[in-house]
Motif scaffolding. Structure first.
Motif, PDB file in Angstrom:
ATOM      1  N   THR A 370      23.902 141.724  46.110  1.00 22.08           N
ATOM      2  CA  THR A 370      24.237 143.053  45.441  1.00 22.08           C
ATOM      3  C   THR A 370      24.507 144.231  46.592  1.00 22.08           C
ATOM      4  O   THR A 370      24.797 145.161  46.017  1.00 22.08           O
ATOM      5  CB  THR A 370      23.314 143.338  44.333  1.00 22.08           C
ATOM      6  OG1 THR A 370      22.102 143.646  44.950  1.00 22.08           O
ATOM      7  CG2 THR A 370      23.274 142.228  43.105  1.00 22.08           C
ATOM      8  N   LEU A 418      27.551 152.808  33.069  1.00 26.92           N
ATOM      9  CA  LEU A 418      28.396 151.774  33.072  1.00 26.92           C
ATOM     10  C   LEU A 418      29.002 151.351  31.709  1.00 26.92           C
ATOM     11  O   LEU A 418      29.977 150.974  31.360  1.00 26.92           O
ATOM     12  CB  LEU A 418      27.766 150.597  33.727  1.00 26.92           C
ATOM     13  CG  LEU A 418      27.407 150.766  35.225  1.00 26.92           C
ATOM     14  CD1 LEU A 418      26.774 149.537  35.804  1.00 26.92           C
ATOM     15  CD2 LEU A 418      28.804 151.021  36.141  1.00 26.92           C
ATOM     16  N   ARG A 515      34.003 143.214  40.085  1.00 25.36           N
ATOM     17  CA  ARG A 515      34.455 144.138  41.028  1.00 25.36           C
ATOM     18  C   ARG A 515      33.538 145.457  40.296  1.00 25.36           C
ATOM     19  O   ARG A 515      33.753 145.763  39.244  1.00 25.36           O
ATOM     20  CB  ARG A 515      35.709 144.893  40.815  1.00 25.36           C
ATOM     21  CG  ARG A 515      36.601 143.346  41.668  1.00 25.36           C
ATOM     22  CD  ARG A 515      36.270 143.149  42.981  1.00 25.36           C
ATOM     23  NE  ARG A 515      37.085 142.207  43.587  1.00 25.36           N
ATOM     24  CZ  ARG A 515      38.001 142.375  44.635  1.00 25.36           C
ATOM     25  NH1 ARG A 515      38.373 143.695  44.875  1.00 25.36           N
ATOM     26  NH2 ARG A 515      38.755 141.149  44.805  1.00 25.36           N
ATOM     27  N   THR A 516      32.759 145.934  41.370  1.00 29.24           N
ATOM     28  CA  THR A 516      31.848 147.143  40.989  1.00 29.24           C
ATOM     29  C   THR A 516      32.670 148.353  40.942  1.00 29.24           C
ATOM     30  O   THR A 516      33.906 148.443  41.260  1.00 29.24           O
ATOM     31  CB  THR A 516      30.823 147.190  41.756  1.00 29.24           C
ATOM     32  OG1 THR A 516      31.210 147.905  42.919  1.00 29.24           O
ATOM     33  CG2 THR A 516      29.839 145.897  41.979  1.00 29.24           C
ATOM     34  N   SER A 518      32.452 150.876  42.850  1.00 27.14           N
ATOM     35  CA  SER A 518      32.897 150.991  44.153  1.00 27.14           C
ATOM     36  C   SER A 518      33.896 150.417  44.705  1.00 27.14           C
ATOM     37  O   SER A 518      34.264 150.481  45.887  1.00 27.14           O
ATOM     38  CB  SER A 518      31.521 151.062  45.270  1.00 27.14           C
ATOM     39  OG  SER A 518      31.161 149.821  45.480  1.00 27.14           O
ATOM     40  N   ARG A 520      33.108 147.178  45.225  1.00 24.87           N
ATOM     41  CA  ARG A 520      32.697 145.883  45.919  1.00 24.87           C
ATOM     42  C   ARG A 520      32.918 144.515  45.049  1.00 24.87           C
ATOM     43  O   ARG A 520      32.921 144.572  44.023  1.00 24.87           O
ATOM     44  CB  ARG A 520      31.167 146.224  45.880  1.00 24.87           C
ATOM     45  CG  ARG A 520      30.397 145.124  46.891  1.00 24.87           C
ATOM     46  CD  ARG A 520      28.898 145.630  46.925  1.00 24.87           C
ATOM     47  NE  ARG A 520      28.527 147.086  47.361  1.00 24.87           N
ATOM     48  CZ  ARG A 520      28.860 147.402  48.922  1.00 24.87           C
ATOM     49  NH1 ARG A 520      29.191 146.456  49.561  1.00 24.87           N
ATOM     50  NH2 ARG A 520      28.763 148.679  49.019  1.00 24.87           N
ATOM     51  N   LEU A 522      31.367 141.121  43.875  1.00 21.94           N
ATOM     52  CA  LEU A 522      30.134 140.270  43.679  1.00 21.94           C
ATOM     53  C   LEU A 522      30.505 138.762  43.143  1.00 21.94           C
ATOM     54  O   LEU A 522      31.610 138.796  42.454  1.00 21.94           O
ATOM     55  CB  LEU A 522      29.400 141.098  42.584  1.00 21.94           C
ATOM     56  CG  LEU A 522      29.111 142.391  42.723  1.00 21.94           C
ATOM     57  CD1 LEU A 522      27.926 142.854  41.821  1.00 21.94           C
ATOM     58  CD2 LEU A 522      28.403 142.476  44.343  1.00 21.94           C
ATOM     59  N   SER A 532      25.366 139.081  35.363  1.00 19.00           N
ATOM     60  CA  SER A 532      26.473 139.958  35.785  1.00 19.00           C
ATOM     61  C   SER A 532      26.299 141.512  35.786  1.00 19.00           C
ATOM     62  O   SER A 532      26.494 142.118  36.362  1.00 19.00           O
ATOM     63  CB  SER A 532      27.829 139.672  35.302  1.00 19.00           C
ATOM     64  OG  SER A 532      27.796 139.477  33.944  1.00 19.00           O
ATOM     65  N   GLU A 536      25.954 144.166  38.455  1.00 25.32           N
ATOM     66  CA  GLU A 536      26.480 145.499  38.504  1.00 25.32           C
ATOM     67  C   GLU A 536      25.556 146.837  38.697  1.00 25.32           C
ATOM     68  O   GLU A 536      25.866 147.644  39.387  1.00 25.32           O
ATOM     69  CB  GLU A 536      27.499 145.658  37.179  1.00 25.32           C
ATOM     70  CG  GLU A 536      28.312 146.700  37.397  1.00 25.32           C
ATOM     71  CD  GLU A 536      29.349 146.955  36.126  1.00 25.32           C
ATOM     72  OE1 GLU A 536      30.583 147.172  36.395  1.00 25.32           O
ATOM     73  OE2 GLU A 536      28.712 146.511  35.166  1.00 25.32           O
ATOM     74  N   SER A 539      23.964 146.610  42.250  1.00 21.60           N
ATOM     75  CA  SER A 539      25.018 146.904  43.369  1.00 21.60           C
ATOM     76  C   SER A 539      25.382 148.621  43.333  1.00 21.60           C
ATOM     77  O   SER A 539      25.271 149.270  44.448  1.00 21.60           O
ATOM     78  CB  SER A 539      26.151 145.975  43.014  1.00 21.60           C
ATOM     79  OG  SER A 539      26.856 146.296  44.196  1.00 21.60           O
ATOM     80  N   THR A 540      25.394 148.858  41.902  1.00 18.81           N
ATOM     81  CA  THR A 540      25.998 150.499  42.074  1.00 18.81           C
ATOM     82  C   THR A 540      24.708 151.486  42.186  1.00 18.81           C
ATOM     83  O   THR A 540      24.923 152.225  43.010  1.00 18.81           O
ATOM     84  CB  THR A 540      26.313 150.508  40.464  1.00 18.81           C
ATOM     85  OG1 THR A 540      27.505 149.815  39.925  1.00 18.81           O
ATOM     86  CG2 THR A 540      26.656 152.236  40.173  1.00 18.81           C
ATOM     87  N   ASP A 543      24.578 151.463  46.026  1.00 20.92           N
ATOM     88  CA  ASP A 543      25.804 152.491  46.486  1.00 20.92           C
ATOM     89  C   ASP A 543      25.280 153.804  46.315  1.00 20.92           C
ATOM     90  O   ASP A 543      25.921 154.766  47.251  1.00 20.92           O
ATOM     91  CB  ASP A 543      27.095 152.031  45.773  1.00 20.92           C
ATOM     92  CG  ASP A 543      27.613 150.468  46.536  1.00 20.92           C
ATOM     93  OD1 ASP A 543      27.117 150.193  47.515  1.00 20.92           O
ATOM     94  OD2 ASP A 543      28.718 150.042  45.935  1.00 20.92           O
TER      95      ASP A 543
END
Length: 642
Positions: A370, A418, A515-516, A518, A520, A522, A532, A536, A539-540, A543
């Motif tokens: 992530t 999100l 796709r996150t 940003s 990115r 995954l 998933s 997300e 990873s978010t 970032d």
């Protein structure tokens, strides 16, 4: 000139090792020609090990290369060769490295005239491109982001593994794959050939991974973003953290004693070796415990998760209150934890500290699938939340106080942003406690503290893809009660539940990729689409944290930072500046995501990192029974509080 070769794509690429004045002049002409062509030069080092800041560490060779040739300077042979390597690094207008932070930091410390500040702006890292393309390790089904794996996929699957290929040479001189790097003859032909091979492969790898990033349509702004985040992490790693050698030595001895004491208690139940799963499973079953979990081979599973359930403690070692704790499970857990803390933290700090008693934990700025950061050697990121004993070994610089700044409930806020769940968003904007809201929805307004704890586990479990079975194991609830709690949570946040379900379906339709926000990419296993939303979120949040680091850097606050860990910045500042610096770091990290504010909780402690975690210990200070049972810890607690 000593000439070797390295095989790539069926050709023997020359590897040159200059020995004479004429050879060195030829090397200089090569560097100047590369510079005049504006070509990017690959750079790598062979060192005595991985402990860049430990006593005795040195760079043995510095190698430079382009796709058609490599030059290896045996810099350990003299200062002139070190100066020549530094000159080449200053002269080259553009560089490429694989996992650049290691080589930049080693070079900064051990090759005078080639600083981190000079190297970073002109260096691309092939690891970053590989990770952006596919963040999975090879054993996770991905390409793999190490040089060997990436080069085998993108450049030449038959190229030798330059690390593994040397292990036989190490064994021949009586060393292991870990110790051989410091002792192999610097003139060993295979050693020199493989040193050159690394830069040849790196030089050929770069255009391949650049093209792959473009082909996948990955957000191009992530490339400079990750390079800058990596640079800031290198600055922090270089500064390091001061430790109290006296306290750390005492801590190591105390942990060894604790491990032995708890092991002796386990022995009273027939477990002579706390690491013997056979002895432990037999003893627990003999005590009447019902253990349904099994290993792949069908044996009774007695891993940490099972033992913590039997000991009735959660992942933070807090009592769950769902059953009578099993004394054997608790004894084994505590013995193994004390042993791990001693080796992984106390001994690691003593082993890796530099000449000024500073440890420099390795910061993997772009590590997990992530993109979450990693901290290793010592692995401070794995320390349980709220535990101060190990953290007390880390001290602020003289005249300074420790600072902690972390995000306030960042993951639930990212979940709300999100998913767009109206009820969760409204609760956050009102400043409500989300766990209280969930508990009230599931259990009614008169919920108990234990039910609030369950609500917290349910919230995180649902978000991270855990089902009722997992939640039952973590909370001690029956499966039926856990299922009811999950249903209640989804009723509380219906749009969140719908978002998670829709996201999982979209991930499957998109070939198990995501796709996150940003941009990115995954990648998930075919049987793990349920993870998933967790991916997300993680990873978010990473970032967001990384963007906060860059803002800290832009405001000139990085010199205060000691470590980024999870969603927290550990820093220090002089006594007179500490409050202001904490506030400024907090402001730098504060931002919003889709209208959801992401605020911070700045905190200023005393002279040790542990002082920031002393609130619980302070409630024990003055308790005579606690003093009697923990005299050393009590004294340390009082010192940390001061």
């Amino acid at each position: 000139m000593i000439n070797h070769t390295f095989p790539v794509m069926g050709q023997q690429v020359p590897v040159r090792v200059p020995q004479t004045v004429e050879d060195f002049q030829a090397f200089q002409r090569y560097i100047i020609d590369v510079a005049n062509r504006g070509e990017r030069l690959a750079y790598d080092t062979e060192t005595t090990g991985l402990g860049t800041f430990t006593k005795g560490f040195r760079i043995r060779t510095a190698q430079f290369g382009t796709p058609d040739q490599a030059w290896v300077l045996q810099v350990e042979k003299g200062d002139d060769l070190q100066r020549l390597a530094s000159w080449a690094l200053r002269t080259a207008p553009a560089l490429v490295m694989q996992n650049r932070n290691f080589d930049m930091l080693a070079t900064d410390r051990h090759l005078p005239g080639a600083s981190l500040e000079m190297l970073a702006p002109k260096t691309l890292d092939t690891y970053i491109y590989s990770h952006l393309s596919d963040p999975r390790r090879r054993d996770q089904g991905g390409v793999g982001n190490g040089l060997k794996d990436a080069a085998a996929h993108y450049v030449d699957p038959t190229a030798p593994d330059t690390a593994a290929g040397l292990y036989g040479e190490f064994h021949a001189i009586g060393h292991t794959k870990d110790t051989g790097w410091a002792h192999i003859d610097v003139d060993n032909p295979l050693y020199l050939s493989y040193a050159g091979g690394d830069v040849i492969l790196t030089s050929r790898l770069l255009p391949k991974v650049e093209a792959r990033v473009r082909e996948l349509g990955i957000n191009p702004s992530l490339i400079p973003f990750e390079h800058e985040v990596g640079y800031v992490c290198a600055l922090i790693e270089r500064r390091g953290m001061r430790i109290s050698r006296e306290y750390t030595t005492s801590l190591s001895a105390d942990l060894a004693e604790q491990a032995a004491e708890w092991a002796a208690k386990a022995a009273q139940y027939g477990v002579a070796n706390v690491n013997s799963t056979r002895q432990l499973s037999a003893a627990l079953l003999g005590m009447g415990e019902e253990i349904k979990e099994r290993t792949a081979s069908g044996a009774v599973k007695v891993d940490k998760t099972v033992l913590m359930r039997l000991a009735d403690v959660d992942k933070d070692w807090e009592p769950i209150g769902s059953r009578t704790p099993n004394p054997l499970a608790m004894s084994v857990l505590r013995s193994k934890r004390a042993s791990k803390w001693r080796v992984s933290y106390a001994e690691a700090m003593l082993r890796t500290a530099d000449e000024n008693d500073r440890v420099h934990p390795k910061i993997g700025a772009l590590a997990a699938r992530t993109a979450r950061m990693s901290i290793s050697d010592p692995p401070f990121q794995q320390l349980p939340s709220g535990k101060w004993e190990v953290r007390h070994a880390v001290r602020a610089d003289d005249g300074c106080r420790m600072i902690s700044v972390d995000y306030s409930s960042v993951e639930p806020r990212v979940m709300a942003a999100l998913s767009g769940d109206e009820r969760m968003t409204a609760a956050i904007l009102r400043g409500d406690d989300l766990h209280n809201l969930t508990a009230a929805s599931v259990y009614g307004p008169d919920f108990t503290p234990g039910q609030r704890k369950v609500a917290k586990v349910v919230q995180l479990g649902v978000a991270y893809g855990g089902g009722a079975k997992t939640i039952a194991a973590q909370t001690g609830l029956s499966l039926a009660a856990a299922q009811d709690a999950v249903k209640g949570y989804k009723r509380t946040y219906p749009r969140l539940a719908r978002y998670i379900r829709d996201l999982q379906g979209q991930v499957i339709r998109d070939g198990y990729t995501l796709r996150t926000p940003s941009g990115r990419r995954l990648v998930f296993d075919r049987d793990a689409a349920y993870a998933s939303f967790n991916g997300e979120i993680q990873s978010t949040a990473r970032d967001i944290f990384a963007q906060g680091l860059l803002e800290i850097q832009s405001r000139g606050l990085t010199p205060h930072v000691l470590l980024p860990v999870h969603d927290e910045i550990i820093a220090d500042a002089t006594d007179s500046q500490a409050e202001e610096v904490a506030r400024e770091i907090g402001e730098a990290m504060t931002m919003s995501l889709r209208g959801i504010p992401l605020g911070t909780d700045p905190d200023v402690g005393g002279a040790s990192w542990g002082s920031l975690y002393m609130k619980k210990a302070e409630t024990m200070i003055g308790n005579d029974s606690w003093y009697a049972a923990n005299p050393d810890a009590a004294r340390a607690a009082e010192e940390a509080r001061r």
